[in-house]
Design an enzyme around this catalytic site. Structure first.
Site, PDB file in Angstrom:
ATOM      1  CE1 TYR D 166      -2.713  -7.433  -8.853  1.00 28.24           C
ATOM      2  CE2 TYR D 166      -2.177  -5.131  -8.558  1.00 28.24           C
ATOM      3  CZ  TYR D 166      -1.805  -6.405  -8.925  1.00 28.24           C
ATOM      4  OH  TYR D 166      -0.530  -6.641  -9.360  1.00 28.24           O
ATOM      5  CE  LYS D 200       0.755  -8.259 -12.026  1.00 25.11           C
ATOM      6  NZ  LYS D 200       1.020  -6.926 -11.472  1.00 25.11           N
TER       7      LYS D 200
END
Lengths: 296, 296, 296, 296, 296
Positions: D166, D200
């Site tokens: 992220y 991810k």
């Protein structure tokens, strides 16, 4: 006033009891009271503390003074303990002061770094270790973390732990200052809550009662204040510190009130050795006359 | 003036005594004094220190100088010790300098990180280790923490510990500066309190007496000042540092006053090797003539 | 100009010597020089470095290029080494780059965190490890602390240590900038003092001589500058870095001057792979033509 | 567009391969794709995320949903894993999320502290662990340091490591924001360079192209962008995150583009469970219809 | 409203179950509810908390009160546990409070340092340990790091872990304050996600709904709020804290609503012992009357 707790009521391990017995019953007056000679000012303040009596710069002179004056112990940093205590090992109990610092940088976020371990105190034949905890410092996280290690090691080795419980740092300055009744009372309790065997405090000043919590704004006598501090320390034995040199009568009065309140003893440095040798011994003897009135 | 303490009075372990004996009695003049050659300036200041005498950039040249000049030891960082000392192992004692840093970032919060361990000094056959302690730095918590590990390891391995006791950092600048009598005196005492075997200090400047504590505002001669510093170091042997290159007469005078005051020796780098080789040897020899007058 | 030091003069352990021999004598030209292909820019700068030649985004393409181009080694971060080197293990020496970071946050307090250990390099069959040391960064305490661990592990495992000695951080920007002669010279010396086996530097710019220490304000040619840097590195083998892509002639000239000065080799990444494959191989071959003139 | 890499090309250890096989071939569609259900929002955002569907506050409800919906795994923090997974152990793969934090304090220096170890994941029978790496955060030194420990432990235990890559923190906000193509692309590459097995990412927004590096200022379609991100991840399997709940068609389109680009699967939480149970299952089934078109 | 979860549904290890059984079934009412007496205020607030009832300054008085009042446990810091619990060991369960601090420095970056280990709790015969987690503090990285160690040790020793889940710090003050429904709800969930066995919360104030996230701006009754908090804690048993002394009726009402919502019990200190002894016992008995209505 409170009664001084006996060694058997303190929940102590065998090792701690044995060493405290040695300090309180086999040295000094041997009546359960204690008079300690602290000598870490060369680190804490620098050699300037020795200018009033240059002979005091020599650690050998101080150790001899402690022996001759019948003190219950002498507190030294690791370096001096290694270089000087071997000469007099066993003649006076050694309190190895485990942390300490210079006073050169700002004290706003006061923290006294650990310079030696409890294991080293064991190796040097010490009968207690000392740790300065700056109650209320903005650095309390670090302070409590290193204190915890010392406390656990002291437990593991059966070594009595004397906490120099000193209110210090910017937050304390904003709340009554370092020797207000509020600050000293809180410091004594902190040491007790966190497992000190003995706590060293400054004599509380109840008249410093502005900017302190409401409970401490009332008018207390100094006798009431020191009494409350002793109760806050509960089963932690309490020593009153001399601090900067001041008039003898004021110091003796402080000593009397402390013992009357249930303190176990006194720890006076500069008031003892910042004068010529015979005078030092005479003053120590006056302090012992007071201790003699509070056997247990 | 003070008398220099003998090795047997210092409370040393067998290993430390053996190695100090090697340094003080089997090398150099062998009379209990010492002349060291420090060579960590390439890290501390960068290669610019070698521009006055480009040959000095080569560590092999310096090690040979130390051997030929009859020095009692040479101080190197780990990298140079590994790359160059193997060639000359045992010919001159190695002082492995354990910490060090560049001078590029600000010195306000001075701290010299540890770059090698005492165990590595043992592996390289060193006879002492060196540690720079920045007395009075705002980073003193970190400094004392890493120093403590070095001190404990030095004890464990019987390795003499030489402390470069340097007042440094913003707080020192605000209190007289790094070579004021006040600062040097405090630094020497700090090293002693914290267990240095040998302390290296700058020569004190008693005339830098503004913004220092009151005790140091009086008029002291430099001989009085260095005498006091030696007493503050008590049973820690004292070396006086050369610092930046200056006039030879001034340096020799500094050396004389130091030895007269009870110092054990000198540690001169740039004043030795920032000149052509024959000149370096001649100057070292002049320093040794002074040391020869103070056997113990 | 300096002569390049031979492997036997460096005081190396057996394991380091064996692995350096593999790199310098069994791969590439095998003549004691080295040409390395660094490929950690995907982490250091992000995928934008691959936009000029999208194929270079694929690590498999790069490893094949290193093999086909006859490089002496390829430098990868742990993730790519694990995912791609297994396919080509042993065909080209692996330099595991142990630290690295993104260039997203500010570089004022530059520090490159360690992402893998020397033990992992051993596990992957690497022949060297790489560490970026930001000489002069305000974070030098942390940098030197993590570097020290790497250096000790490299010693323990006999693994050659290549230091990317990069002047960086706010203090460097204020003192000449990261590729000034002053900064590069100091960085090379720092790596040597602290135990690098090989040091990678940027080519020095002597014309960046404002705001640097006085010694570096004089007029130096770039040949003089790179010569001084090689001498500052002394027994640490020196590699010159390519840096951002620039004109081929300028790069080849830089390579020639470096080898003439005594460098051991070159480490060129973007200048090699930010162009189409055949062009990459042609340019690598031009560099090798230069290296071929400096056997040892 | 890229082809999804097969498990055998990834250089994986036996343990990682076995567990990834379990996730990709023995659960869900079993066709090499994956649909994960993340459920750490109670910690990351607080119970407010459950207000749209209060039943989702109960972890038992969610675990049952994952089982019934045929998910390939469910991601939980240690507390919920210990209290709820024992009831359903083995029925759906557990991804133990190792780090996490509340969103109450500022995110400027984003760091997600580690709350559980890989060893605990092993103890609980997990088939993978999850770690949130805040690419580009000013706290990247701490982030990479704790990530490194997780990666090494995951290697040691043969446990697949899923990195929530992220972009986050003040520096990212200043350079295009957390879901710009630039930021997502760099984050995917960072995970690959540093050894993630699966990464991810958020779906990249190429239209957020101001304040980003020049290479990303050009006009890219979102299909081109996700394609580039998959290539930047190279042999790290890629999952696309759902993020905040949005319209179903937009989500399904995102899913289609991702799988077309070579992603391995999807990890959708709030878009699944912030609606009534039957609706949740229906939406999951729509996602699986897409995955079914991309077997490997 | 929620049903209180039974001990067997919690996924507990044998040791945790055995100790929780002792607390919930063998002490107090023995009906699955719990009433705890916390006594760490001497550290957290200082001796001022004892001024309303000076007898409460004495830890022995408090331990006796806990025994006579039929409490399910008493929470003490390590120092008082060592000095006073030995006298009454086994008569009332000991909850060793592992962290704590003074309230002197600023609370903006609240963190409660760990002062004792789970191993020490085992050594003292404690049946649970307590940890204060400051949900939302800017220091959450450090808080979660030290909490993690406590949680892992508690797991290792089979020691129930009670989390004092206290919203605190500058970010909380800016988002509704420490006893808003939002803050309390988030804190309860955080404890559950991170593995607390029991969580202690303040009673939530749904009317403090400005500056909180939108979901909490609606009008909730306090019964709805405490119900939601119990659900957020799910399989973590919930205790409601008394906090500062307030009117008895208000406190009893808070107790009733909490138990009705599915709480397991209450933890009331100052509301109990800041009054004369008989009054303390009478109030405790009123609380127990409420607990008696919620057996499980």
């Amino acid at each position: 006033m409170s009664t001084r707790p006996g060694i058997s009521e303190l929940g102590l391990s065998t090792g701690k009891k044995a060493r405290l017995h040695r300090i309180l019953r086999r040295h000094g007056l041997g009546n359960g009271t204690a008079l300690f000679l602290p000598y870490d000012q060369g680190l804490e303040h620098g050699p300037r503390d020795f200018f009033p009596n240059p002979a005091a710069s020599d650690p050998a002179y101080i150790v001899q003074l402690a022996i001759e004056g019948g003190f219950n112990g002498i507190a030294l940093q690791i370096g001096l303990a290694e270089k000087f205590y071997w000469d007099y090992a066993g003649e006076v109990p050694l309190v190895l002061k485990l942390n300490g610092k210079t006073d050169i940088p700002s004290d706003d976020r006061a923290l006294s770094p650990v310079n030696a371990s409890v294991a080293e105190a064991v190796r040097l034949g010490a009968d207690a270790v000392g740790y300065t905890l700056y109650a209320g410092t903005p650095a309390q996280e670090d302070d409590l973390a290193q204190y915890r290690q010392v406390r656990e090691d002291a437990h593991r080795f059966g070594m009595p732990l004397i906490v120099w419980a000193y209110p210090r740092g910017a937050a304390i300055e904003a709340k009554g200052g370092k020797d207000s009744f509020y600050a000293v009372d809180y410091a004594a309790r902190t040491a007790s809550e966190l497992g000190a065997d003995i706590v060293k405090v400054n004599f509380p000043h109840p008249e410093k009662n502005t900017t302190v919590p409401a409970a401490y704004e009332a008018a207390f006598t100094s006798q009431q204040a020191i009494g409350a501090v002793v109760r806050s320390a509960n089963r932690t034995l309490l020593l009153v510190s001399g601090g900067e040199r001041a008039g003898d009568e004021a110091m003796l009065d402080k000593a009397r009130q402390s013992m009357e309140a249930g303190a176990t003893g006194l720890i006076f440095g500069r008031n003892v050795w910042q004068r010529e040798r015979a005078e030092s011994l005479r003053f120590a003897s006056q302090l012992q006359d007071i201790l003699a009135k509070y056997p247990s």
